[in-house]
Design a protein around this motif. Structure first.
Motif, PDB file in Angstrom:
ATOM      1  N   LEU A 200      -0.614   0.574   0.263  1.00  0.00           N
ATOM      2  CA  LEU A 200      -0.856  -0.293  -0.880  1.00  0.00           C
ATOM      3  C   LEU A 200      -0.379   0.435  -2.127  1.00  0.00           C
ATOM      4  O   LEU A 200      -0.876   1.523  -2.448  1.00  0.00           O
ATOM      5  N   VAL A 229       2.242  -4.385  -0.867  1.00  0.00           N
ATOM      6  CA  VAL A 229       1.897  -3.810   0.433  1.00  0.00           C
ATOM      7  C   VAL A 229       3.187  -3.623   1.206  1.00  0.00           C
ATOM      8  O   VAL A 229       3.943  -4.579   1.421  1.00  0.00           O
ATOM      9  N   LEU A 269      -5.377  -7.315   2.585  1.00  0.00           N
ATOM     10  CA  LEU A 269      -6.028  -6.060   2.936  1.00  0.00           C
ATOM     11  C   LEU A 269      -7.069  -6.264   4.032  1.00  0.00           C
ATOM     12  O   LEU A 269      -7.191  -5.448   4.948  1.00  0.00           O
ATOM     13  N   VAL A 279      -4.247   2.137   6.554  1.00  0.00           N
ATOM     14  CA  VAL A 279      -3.681   1.750   5.257  1.00  0.00           C
ATOM     15  C   VAL A 279      -3.751   2.937   4.308  1.00  0.00           C
ATOM     16  O   VAL A 279      -4.823   3.480   4.046  1.00  0.00           O
TER      17      VAL A 279
END
Length: 606
Positions: A200, A229, A269, A279
Motif C-alpha cells: 500500500l 495498491v 485492503l 501486505v
C-alpha cells in the motif's frame, strides 16, 4: 502571483477553540487529544482543508504537534520554528516547547495521571509514531485511544476549506526518464524478492513518481492526493478522486493500472486481508488507520520501506540531464534579481514583499516556470533569524542600510525543482556580520568539497559543516541539507544531511547544502546550493574509490561579506573556481546590461 502575503495565522481564536475541543473530549471521556501537523498521507505541506494545527493554535509552520488536555495545552516544534511559534501562538493558551529537548511523551506523563486516556486520530499519525507513544505512555498507566471522527473537523464546520479539485496530468517520459511499466516492474520485483503479496503506497510523491503523473492538490508541490495498491503480480490500482482524472490521464494509465475511488480503498485492503495476503506498509510513513483496517480483518501488515522512495531519490540520467538547463534558467533569474537588488536595495523603497514579488517575476520571465517550489522566505534584518520566516503585508520590513537580507526561494519546472538561499549585505556590513558570514561560507564549502566512501550516510557528513561553527561556539538548529525531488517535493527523503540522516548517500541523489547561523533580534545567515552525489572515482595515491558532490546551483555569493583572510587556500580556490564557473555558464545567457554586474560579482578574491 504564486504566493500570498496575507497573514494566515489567527492566534486570537485559539482560546475559544481549545475550550470547544475540551468540551468535546469530556463527552468522549478523554483527558487529552493530539493535534499534529499532518494529513492521512503524512505530507509536510498540507492542503488548506487539512490545516487543523493552524486552525487550533495559529501556528502555520510545516512541522509540529499540539496536545490539548484539561490540565493545560502545549505546542511542540523543532528549532526551525521556535521563534515563529512564539510570535504566532497565544502563550496564555499554549506552552511552546522545542523538540528534541522537550518530548510530547514526557510532557504527557508529567501532566496526566495513571488511568487517563489520550485520544488521537489514526489517520493523522504513523504506525511507528503510535507504537512508540503507546509503549511509553503505558509505562505510566496512560492509555492512547483512536478517535476515528476527529473532533476538530466538526468544530471547524462550514468554515473549513473544500478539498482541492485540481486535475491529474501526465508527466512526460522525456522528463521522467523511465516508463510506468518499468517502474511498476521494479516495485513488483522488490515485493517478489521480499516474499510479499502487495504494498500500500500512501505518499503522494511516491505515487506520482510511480505512475508518471502530477497534480495540484498541495500548494507549490505538483502532486495528486491518492493511494495505490501494487500487487506482486497483476495490475496496480490507483485510488484517486474520479473528478480529477480526465480522458487523457485515464488513457495514459489504462495499459498499466486500474483507477478506483478513494473510498473503495478500505474494501480492497479487507479483501487482501481475507486472502491472508502479506501486505507491506511503511511504518514510518503510513497512517495507523491502514494497519487497523487490516487488523480488523484478522490480518497483520508486513513492515517495509516504501519501495518507491529510494529509486525516486536516485535520479536517472534523464532527470540529471534535464536538471542542467533548468538550473541555468533559475540561475539567470537569480542573477537578474541580485543585479536589480544591488541597484535599488539601499533606496529604502524595497521591502520584503516587493523583493519576493520581483524575484518571482524574474522566474516567470524564463518562460519555463510552472510554480514556485515553496513560499519565498524574504527576510530583512531580525526577520532573518526566523528560520522559516514568511513575509506578510502587515509585518513586512524595508531593506535597511547596514542590514543583512536573507532570500530563500525556488522554482518548479517540468524538468526539475530548485531551492537556493543567499544572504546579502544591504549597504556596508559590520565586521561581526562578515565574520559570521565567513564561518557559514566555510561550512558550505566543507560540504561542497567533501570526498567520502561508499556507505557514507548524511549523519556522517553533517559534522563537516558544523565544525567551523562549533569552533566559534556557534551552531544552527536545522539539518544541513535535505533531498530534492524532480518536479516533485522540494523536501524529499530518504536522503538528508543531518544528525538524523541514517540513509546511505547514493550517486544520483540531489540534496541541498545549507548551513546557517541565526542571531536572534539581529539577522540570519544561510547559504544554500543544490548538490548532486557523484559516482565513485579513484583518488590519486589512494586505494579506495571516493564519491563527492557536484554543485548544481550557479549563483554568486556576496563578495561584500567575504573576508579572504577567513578562508584558507583550499577554500579560496574552491570559491574562485565556483565563481569562474558561474561566470562562464551564466554570462552568455544574461542580457548585456546585467553582464558587468556578474563579472564584478564573480571576480576572484585574494
Amino acid at each position: 502571483m504564486y504566493q500570498s502575503f496575507e497573514e494566515a495565522s489567527a492566534p486570537a481564536a485559539s482560546g475559544d477553540r481549545v475550550k470547544a475541543v475540551l468540551r468535546e473530549l469530556k463527552t468522549r471521556r478523554l483527558k487529552g487529544f493530539l493535534v499534529p501537523h499532518s494529513d492521512q498521507h503524512q505530507n509536510e505541506f498540507l492542503p488548506p482543508c487539512e490545516e487543523r494545527l493552524a486552525w487550533l493554535t495559529g501556528f502555520t509552520g510545516s512541522a509540529g504537534v499540539a496536545i490539548v488536555t484539561d490540565k493545560g495545552s502545549a505546542l511542540f516544534v523543532d528549532g526551525r520554528y521556535t521563534l515563529q511559534a512564539k510570535k504566532q501562538v497565544d502563550s496564555h493558551v499554549f506552552e511552546v516547547l522545542q523538540v528534541p529537548e522537550a518530548k510530547p511523551s514526557t510532557w504527557l506523563r508529567e501532566t496526566l495521571v495513571r488511568g487517563n486516556t489520550v485520544g488521537y486520530d489514526p489517520a493523522l499519525h504513523t504506525i511507528k509514531e503510535i507504537e512508540r507513544l503507546t509503549k511509553t505512555l503505558a509505562a505510566a498507566g496512560i492509555k492512547l485511544a483512536p478517535v476515528p471522527d476527529n473532533p476538530i473537523d466538526g468544530l471547524w464546520g462550514s468554515e473549513r476549506p473544500k478539498p482541492s479539485a485540481a486535475p491529474v496530468y501526465p508527466h512526460p517520459a522525456e522528463f521522467a526518464g523511465k516508463s510506468v511499466a518499468e517502474k511498476i516492474a521494479d516495485v513488483q520485483a522488490t515485493l517478489a524478492k521480499d516474499k510479499q503479496d502487495a504494498v500500500l503506497l500512501t505518499a503522494p510523491d511516491s505515487i506520482c513518481w510511480l505512475f508518471n503523473i502530477r497534480g495540484g492538490d498541495i500548494k507549490h508541490t505538483p502532486v495528486a492526493l491518492a493511494f495505490a495498491v501494487v500487487p506482486a503480480t497483476g495490475r496496480p490500482t490507483l485510488f484517486v478522486d474520479q473528478a480529477k482524472t480526465g480522458d487523457t490521464i485515464r488513457n495514459a494509465l489504462k495499459p498499466f493500472a486500474d483507477i478506483a475511488k478513494p473510498d473503495e480503498l478500505d474494501a480492497a485492503l479487507k479483501a487482501l486481508a481475507a486472502e491472508k495476503a502479506k501486505v507491506r506498509l511503511d511504518p514510518e510513513s503510513a497512517a495507523m488507520r491502514f494497519a487497523r483496517v487490516l487488523e480488523a480483518e484478522g490480518a497483520k501488515f508486513v513492515a517495509g520501506d516504501d519501495p518507491c522512495t529510494l529509486p525516486k531519490a536516485i535520479k536517472n540520467q534523464a532527470e540529471i540531464k534535464g536538471a542542467a538547463p533548468l538550473i541555468c534558467a533559475d540561475a539567470v533569474a537569480m542573477a537578474r534579481f541580485l543585479a536589480w537588488l544591488d541597484e535599488v536595495g539601499e533606496s529604502g523603497k524595497v521591502d520584503e514583499v516587493s523583493a519576493a514579488m520581483r524575484l518571482e517575476d524574474f522566474r516567470r520571465e524564463t518562460g519555463q516556470l510552472k510554480d514556485i517550489s515553496f513560499d519565498t522566505i524574504s527576510a530583512s534584518g531580525p526577520h532573518g533569524a526566523v528560520v522559516h520566516y514568511r513575509p506578510t503585508n502587515a509585518a513586512k520590513r524595508v531593506l535597511d542600510k547596514g542590514s543583512l537580507y536573507l532570500i530563500d526561494s525556488g522554482g518548479q519546472y517540468a524538468d526539475g525543482t530548485t531551492d537556493i538561499t543567499r544572504t546579502l549585505a544591504i549597504g556596508k556590513p559590520t565586521p561581526e556580520m562578515k565574520r559570521h558570514y565567513g564561518i557559514v561560507l566555510k561550512a558550505h564549502i566543507a560540504i561542497a568539497s567533501a570526498r567520502f566512501p561508499k556507505g557514507t550516510r548524511g549523519q556522517d557528513l553533517d559534522p563537516y559543516a558544523r565544525r567551523p561553527l562549533w569552533e566559534a561556539g556557534l551552531d544552527y538548529d536545522h539539518g544541513t541539507g535535505h533531498g530534492v525531488g524532480s518536479y516533485l517535493s522540494v523536501h524529499e527523503g530518504p536522503q538528508r544531511l543531518s544528525r538524523l540522516g541514517t540513509v546511505e548517500l547514493k550517486p544520483g541523489m540531489i540534496l541541498s547544502n545549507e548551513p546557517g547561523y541565526y542571531r536572534e533580534g539581529k539577522y540570519g545567515i544561510r547559504l544554500e546550493n543544490l548538490i548532486l552525489v557523484t559516482r565513485p572515482e579513484n583518488v590519486e595515491g589512494g586505494d579506495r574509490e571516493m564519491m563527492g558532490f557536484e554543485t548544481l546551483t550557479l549563483v554568486p555569493f556576496d563578495r561584500r561579506l567575504i573576508d579572504p583572510k577567513q578562508l584558507d587556500r583550499a577554500e579560496r580556490a574552491w570559491l574562485n573556481a565556483y565563481h569562474a564557473r558561474v561566470r562562464r555558464e551564466i554570462e552568455p545567457l544574461l542580457v548585456s546590461d546585467d553582464r558587468p554586474w556578474l563579472r564584478h560579482a564573480t571576480a576572484p578574491i585574494g
